[in-house]
Write an enzyme that holds these catalytic residues in place. Structure first.
Site: not given
Length: 429
Positions: A196, A201, A208, A219, A278, A280, A282
């Site tokens: 990932k 993010d 967030k 992230d 949020d 995202e 996966r």
């Protein structure tokens, strides 16, 4: 103190009076780490000692004496190293031990530094470029790369990475790095690593909070870990063909950003309703797992800073492991134990695929409640399991990948945990 400080490890009290029972004992300009024979967690104590010594202002540590073993030196290194001091250690022992420790330190330093970079320094294409350059440096004659970016992602059906990243001015991309030391273009791919690479993010329209967004440069930690694992395995003599797939994007808010209620259709026909922008990670990993599966490898490992639920479950001290293949999971746990890296298996069954239902698609990417609801980490793994066969698949939820502030064992920033475990698994194939 001098620019290089000698650090000794001992089971004998070197001083008396007020220092006699201290973990750290100072004699002249040398520092002794005193380990009681009854210490149940000696490596943890050594790591804590390393952290304390760095905070004293020691700039460079030289490990001295016959008591240092490879595992105790590495434990010290994890505690002592931090931002701007990621390689400031001279190891001790025979040439082979020192060489292996230096290789490991260099790879962890690269991965940790990469994760610590700011979002402006590290956009999706730059992340891909840095990973490509680093892996190529390890074995230039054996590495080929392929990058898909921007609108080409949509045109080729990589809907997850495209939609998560399309709201940013910095285009998303997938990079496939093919390490093939066999010399045979038709050689089987034994393993695929999927990372990932969300370089920032914001949470998208599921925005967030300021506190939750502050450390979101980390992230892309999954991409840094799997890239580091491949680099370390190459340095340790990897002879089999491995592909590294990084799913890189910025998750931003804009007039072009993907939205709650959107439905994405993946290459394998799975439809996904966006219940939380949020969640995202996966969404992009699904593309990476599909690309990995096209190679029919015996092992697929994905790694991601995926869920707060994994942090809550492990306290941020362990990497959370998920798999539908218990034999593969047992191999991962054995590898982690041999590398002294904390790994804990959490529940995953086929029925976790149905834990994020949608009235409009095969699945949602989460549940529209805070944290995805109970079992959030298992539910995320269940979503990912829709995009792999299941056999030979390991999902590493990197709950211990990053610390927003220093603690007793770690400096602030990325830890690199699980690099050695994944490298070990690659070498065992």
């Amino acid at each position: 103190m001098s620019s290089v400080t000698n650090i000794f490890l001992t089971a004998n009290k070197s001083v008396s009076q007020w220092q006699s029972d201290n973990l750290l004992q100072i004699i002249d300009d040398d520092i002794y780490i005193y380990l009681d024979d009854n210490d149940l967690f000696p490596l943890q104590s050594i790591q804590k000692a390393g952290r304390s010594i760095e905070k004293m202002g020691v700039k460079n540590a030289h490990l001295q004496g016959d008591s240092w073993k490879a595992d105790s030196q590495w434990a010290f290194a994890l505690g002592f190293t931090c931002v701007d001091k990621l390689t400031n250690i001279e190891f001790n022992g025979d040439e082979d031990v020192v060489s292996k420790l230096n290789d490991k330190l260099a790879v962890y330093a690269w991965s940790r530094d990469l994760t610590n970079q700011t979002p402006s320094q590290l956009t999706p294409l730059l992340l891909a470029e840095k990973a490509q350059k680093y892996i190529t440096t390890q074995a230039p004659e054996y590495v080929k790369t392929h990058v898909i970016s921007g609108e080409a992602l949509s045109e080729q059906g990589w809907t997850g990475v495209y939609n998560v990243g399309k709201g940013s001015v910095n285009p998303p991309c997938i990079i496939e790095i093919d390490y093939n030391p066999t010399g045979d273009d038709q050689a089987a791919v034994t393993a695929c690593l999927v990372g990932k690479g969300i370089t920032f993010d914001s949470g998208g329209y599921s925005l967030k909070s300021n506190e939750g967004m502050f450390h979101m440069k980390c992230d892309m930690g999954g991409a840094a870990v799997v890239a580091g694992a491949l680099a370390l395995a190459i340095r340790q003599g990897l002879k089999s063909r491995v592909k590294l797939i990084l799913c890189c994007a910025e998750n931003m808010v804009s007039n072009n950003a993907y939205k709650l209620g959107d439905i994405l259709t993946y290459k394998n026909g799975v439809t996904c309703e966006v219940a939380n922008t949020d969640a995202e990670g996966r969404i992009v990993l699904a593309d990476g797992l599909l690309m990995a599966s096209e190679n029919s490898p015996t092992l697929i490992i994905d790694a991601a800073t995926l869920t707060g639920a994994a942090v809550a479950a492990t306290g941020g001290d362990y990497t959370a492991l998920f798999s539908l293949d218990q034999q593969a999971a047992d191999q991962a746990k054995k590898a982690a134990t041999s590398e002294n890296e904390p790994l804990w298996q959490l529940p995953l069954a086929k029925w976790h695929q149905d834990k994020c239902p949608s009235a409009f698609a095969n699945t949602a990417n989460s549940r529209p409640i805070p944290g995805g609801g109970p079992g959030g980490a298992s539910n995320a793994a269940g979503f990912l399991s829709r995009f792999v066969d299941g056999k030979g698949w390991l999902h590493f939820d990197l709950a211990a990948a990053y610390n927003g502030s220093a603690n007793a064992q770690w400096g602030a920033g990325a830890t690199g945990l699980s690099i050695a475990t994944i490298a070990n698994l690659l070498l065992s194939q």
